[in-house]
Design a protein around this motif. Structure first.
Motif, PDB file in Angstrom:
ATOM      1  N   LEU A 107       0.811  -1.224   0.000  1.00 42.42           N
ATOM      2  CA  LEU A 107       0.000   0.000   0.000  1.00 42.42           C
ATOM      3  C   LEU A 107       0.837   1.264   0.000  1.00 42.42           C
ATOM      4  O   LEU A 107       1.930   1.314   0.562  1.00 42.42           O
ATOM      5  CB  LEU A 107      -0.882   0.055   1.253  1.00 42.42           C
ATOM      6  CG  LEU A 107      -1.887  -1.054   1.493  1.00 42.42           C
ATOM      7  CD1 LEU A 107      -2.723  -0.703   2.729  1.00 42.42           C
ATOM      8  CD2 LEU A 107      -2.788  -1.288   0.294  1.00 42.42           C
ATOM      9  N   SER A 108       0.255   2.303  -0.625  1.00 46.44           N
ATOM     10  CA  SER A 108       0.764   3.666  -0.487  1.00 46.44           C
ATOM     11  C   SER A 108       0.120   4.279   0.753  1.00 46.44           C
ATOM     12  O   SER A 108      -0.775   3.690   1.355  1.00 46.44           O
ATOM     13  CB  SER A 108       0.321   4.517  -1.672  1.00 46.44           C
ATOM     14  OG  SER A 108       0.896   4.081  -2.851  1.00 46.44           O
ATOM     15  N   ALA A 109       0.530   5.495   1.048  1.00 45.07           N
ATOM     16  CA  ALA A 109      -0.130   6.261   2.102  1.00 45.07           C
ATOM     17  C   ALA A 109      -1.491   6.722   1.577  1.00 45.07           C
ATOM     18  O   ALA A 109      -1.685   6.849   0.365  1.00 45.07           O
ATOM     19  CB  ALA A 109       0.717   7.468   2.442  1.00 45.07           C
ATOM     20  N   SER A 110      -2.425   6.997   2.484  1.00 50.82           N
ATOM     21  CA  SER A 110      -3.719   7.542   2.056  1.00 50.82           C
ATOM     22  C   SER A 110      -3.468   8.851   1.300  1.00 50.82           C
ATOM     23  O   SER A 110      -2.585   9.636   1.686  1.00 50.82           O
ATOM     24  CB  SER A 110      -4.603   7.829   3.270  1.00 50.82           C
ATOM     25  OG  SER A 110      -4.808   6.637   4.002  1.00 50.82           O
ATOM     26  N   ALA A 111      -4.272   9.085   0.225  1.00 54.03           N
ATOM     27  CA  ALA A 111      -4.056  10.262  -0.640  1.00 54.03           C
ATOM     28  C   ALA A 111      -3.889  11.531   0.188  1.00 54.03           C
ATOM     29  O   ALA A 111      -4.661  11.797   1.115  1.00 54.03           O
ATOM     30  CB  ALA A 111      -5.238  10.416  -1.594  1.00 54.03           C
ATOM     31  N   GLY A 112      -2.905  12.301  -0.134  1.00 50.60           N
ATOM     32  CA  GLY A 112      -2.670  13.584   0.531  1.00 50.60           C
ATOM     33  C   GLY A 112      -1.687  13.514   1.682  1.00 50.60           C
ATOM     34  O   GLY A 112      -1.024  14.498   2.014  1.00 50.60           O
ATOM     35  N   VAL A 113      -1.574  12.329   2.299  1.00 50.78           N
ATOM     36  CA  VAL A 113      -0.757  12.243   3.516  1.00 50.78           C
ATOM     37  C   VAL A 113       0.729  12.453   3.206  1.00 50.78           C
ATOM     38  O   VAL A 113       1.421  13.203   3.916  1.00 50.78           O
ATOM     39  CB  VAL A 113      -1.008  10.904   4.249  1.00 50.78           C
ATOM     40  CG1 VAL A 113      -0.012  10.702   5.374  1.00 50.78           C
ATOM     41  CG2 VAL A 113      -2.436  10.874   4.797  1.00 50.78           C
TER      42      VAL A 113
END
Ligand code: ADP
Ligand code: ASP
Ligand code: MG
Length: 455
Positions: free
Chosen positions: A44-50
């Motif tokens: 996973l990536s970080a949640s969008a914007g984080v």
């Protein structure tokens, strides 16, 4: 080594920021994972914007701005946490991470460093994976959180670290492989650790690369990249809504697209895939039924023109010297200075008395405005007159046997008359034709070319 180990039928599925942006997005991604029993490993990536917020904090925000940025991160993660059936399990961990972020950002406000930046920025992926494991568990799946830094060992080039493939393979086989038999494993993209145990990152967008590296290390049968577009298009569909999906594309073509700025794949993603011949699928977690693009080692009848890519924020360095005329060794000297300053030259054109070159400045997590340090410019200036131009954009036309075909120049440049073209590279590669234009014209150039070549 790879050929010896039997390939498993397991698949690694990677979900980008928008696919884990909030509770609904995480559940849609969980549907994708649980809908395919071959998916055993999730990256996973970080949640969008984080990540953007963390990068801003790492650059050293003023106190007021800092508290806004910290609140934003907390808000994004708590919006997911609060919707869990059993939030208390991960709340403590998330709170601990949020405290850590606050403490590290205070340190960054006093003195920033690339190591501190990576440490801070890694919290995005650490938090999104914790929350996603809980979502899978609440849907009765057996899922385990795994810290990728245990296996993703890298050099200490913070902001754009290089993983050690051999060590990764060995550690992934011993630490990760047995876990995949027992349960779904959820781990972080983008981050790694160097020899002293400090956290590193692989460059912005690096989670795609993580997924491909793990797919290779574990001999998996496919790498699935789930994002917010149902595949790879003839150009960024945000720039040209008429762009068409490419159903099947060769590794080399997709690698060219990624290298020249098609953000849908991190530039290094296809290196492990090509090396070990692992197909890569790109699809949308919002609409998995829409299908996607398969990147693999062969395609039938590859077209002359395949796609257009756009890379913004390019810097053009022009070096002028009359000494270059009829002498030897000038280029060698320039390149050795650039190499000493850790600059990798991207495009280059030369004339009798000048060299024009661009450097690839995209991708790193570190905030350094540009690679052009005063030390570098001083050294170059002792050799020649240096001209620096910023805010240019690189347009790349990707295709097949381009430099062997007739009429390419006319097709491309025949419609470019309203634009000022600053540099052209054509001929060295069979797969691309690149040129620079002013940044402000870039999208218009892409739209015009796309209309002419693809619509
Ligand atoms: P993620 O967060 O899932 O990694 P990214 O934002 O990094 O997603 O990549 C997906 C984006 O890539 C799309 O929203 C699209 O705007 C952009 N993009 C650029 N070029 C292309 C292309 N040729 N085909 C598809 N998407 C592209
Ligand atoms: N979260 C990181 C970034 O935004 C890595 C990634 O999304 O792939 O760059
Ligand atoms: Mg991405």
């Amino acid at each position: 080594m790879n050929q010896a180990a039997p390939q498993s039928s397991h698949v690694v599925a990677k979900f980008g920021g928008t696919s884990v942006a909030d509770f609904e997005a995480m559940n849609r991604s969980a549907d994708v994972v649980l809908g395919n029993p071959d998916v055993r490993l999730v990256v996973l990536s970080a949640s969008a914007g984080v990540t953007n917020l963390l990068v801003a904090l790492a650059a050293g925000s003023e106190s007021e701005q800092r508290s806004y940025q910290l609140d934003e991160i907390r808000r994004i993660q708590y919006a997911i946490l609060d919707r869990l059936d059993n939030p208390s399990v991960v709340r403590e961990e998330i709170d601990r991470m949020l405290e850590n972020i606050a403490m590290l950002s205070e340190a960054a406000a006093l003195a920033t460093s690339t190591a501190l930046t990576d440490e801070l920025v890694s919290h995005g992926e650490l938090m999104s994976t914790l929350l996603f494991v809980e979502i899978l568990r609440q849907r009765q799946a057996q899922a385990e959180w795994f810290d990728v830094r245990k296996v993703m060992h890298t050099d200490d080039h913070f902001g754009r670290a290089t993983p050690d493939g051999a060590v990764l393979k060995e550690l992934a086989q011993t630490l990760l492989q047995p876990r995949l038999q027992a349960s779904l494993v959820v781990t972080q993209g983008f981050i790694g650790s160097e020899a002293k145990g400090r956290t590193t990152t692989l460059g912005r967008g690096g989670s795609d690369y993580t997924a491909a590296l793990l797919g290779e290390a574990l001999n998996l049968s496919r790498v699935d990249i789930w994002t917010d577009v149902p595949g790879i298009y003839t150009t960024d569909p945000r720039v040209v809504p008429a762009a068409k999906r490419i159903d099947k594309i060769a590794f080399e073509e997709a690698a060219e697209m990624a290298t020249f700025g098609a953000k849908v794949l991190h530039p290094a993603t296809l290196l492990p895939a090509v090396r070990s011949d692992i197909p890569v699928f790109v699809g949308s977690s919002k609409d998995p039924a829409a299908g996607g693009t398969l990147v693999c080692n062969t395609t039938e009848n590859p077209p002359l023109f395949r796609a257009l890519a756009l890379r913004r924020k390019q810097t053009l360095l022009t070096l002028h010297s009359l000494n270059m005329l009829h002498t030897r060794g000038f280029l060698a000297e320039v390149f050795s200075i650039l190499a000493r300053h850790d600059i990798s030259v991207d495009l280059i054109t030369t004339s009798e008395v000048s060299i024009a070159l661009t450097m690839d400045t995209t991708g790193t997590t570190s905030s350094g405005r540009s690679l052009l340090t005063t030390a570098l410019l001083t050294e170059l200036s002792s050799l020649c007159r240096v001209e620096v131009e910023e805010d240019l954009a690189l347009i790349a036309l990707i295709g097949n046997k381009l430099s062997r075909a007739c009429g390419v120049g006319k097709e491309v440049f025949g419609v470019m008359d309203p634009f000022n073209i600053r540099m052209i590279c054509y001929g060295a590669s069979n797969y691309n034709l690149c040129f620079l234009v002013p940044g402000a014209d870039a999208e218009q150039v892409v739209r015009t070319l796309h209309r002419n070549l693809f619509e």
